[in-house]
Design an enzyme around this catalytic site. Sequence first.
Site, short mmCIF file in Angstrom:
data_model
loop_
_atom_site.label_atom_id
_atom_site.label_comp_id
_atom_site.label_asym_id
_atom_site.label_seq_id
_atom_site.Cartn_x
_atom_site.Cartn_y
_atom_site.Cartn_z
N SER A 187 -10.01 -0.74 7.49
CA SER A 187 -9.27 -0.33 6.01
C SER A 187 -8.46 -1.52 5.73
CB SER A 187 -8.20 0.74 6.08
OG SER A 187 -8.95 1.88 6.37
N LYS A 229 1.05 -1.10 -0.03
CA LYS A 229 0.08 -0.11 0.07
C LYS A 229 0.76 1.16 -0.17
CE LYS A 229 -3.76 1.80 2.77
NZ LYS A 229 -4.65 1.75 4.00
N SER A 258 -9.53 1.74 3.13
CA SER A 258 -8.57 2.48 2.26
C SER A 258 -7.69 1.41 1.67
CB SER A 258 -8.12 3.47 3.15
OG SER A 258 -7.10 2.93 4.06
#
Length: 224
Positions: A149, A50, A125
């Site tokens: 997330s 990420k 997210s």
Amino acid sequence: LSRIDTYNPKVNAFITVLRQQALAAARTADAEIAAGRIRGPLHGIPLALKDNIDTAGIRTTAASAVFDDRVPTEDAEVTRRLAQAGAILLGKLNLHEFAFGGTSVTSYFGPVRNPWNLARHPGGSSGGSAAAVSADLCFGALGTDTGGSIRTPASYCSIVGLKPTYGLVSIRGIIPLVLSRDHCGPMTRTVEDAALLLNALAGYDRLDIASVPSQPTDYTALLG
């Protein structure tokens, strides 16, 4: 890499693809394994991070225009641990800007799309991480979780996502959202893969104020 070329324009999971660096790392892994210097089950496995997880010399943006040209000088601790385990870094993954949202639609680099249905979002997210794993663009990825997330996009994309116990996995070198609630964890296609990743990630980091001392544990020991 060829799957990324084909499918990333559709799902928009990757912000940065490290093609030459990944191929060079693969050649090194091949040579080490051929020589019997096997680092463990992650040696030579293509993973992605990420894009709020720092990577030395590689742009890390948190999917924000504010950090469009931000290049860290040091790896996050989890980045370092994966490299030590011999994993190959394929690239950096899209997310909801600053990891502050549940859709991964709000990103300076455009919305992430759900591989199962491009008209739908992948959750957030860590939407880029979930989409990349679900679409077989990498064997596993790291996400971060402050209020769902990792867990939400894992559910939306039909993969495995684990939010570890707070303090078990270092969050040093990860762009923070809420320091007292931030976690970093694996996102994979199977429970076994998640356990293998957690084996590499878990452990005390004396430079991380959130890290908690823990006993070494083999998270694959009770599988099956």
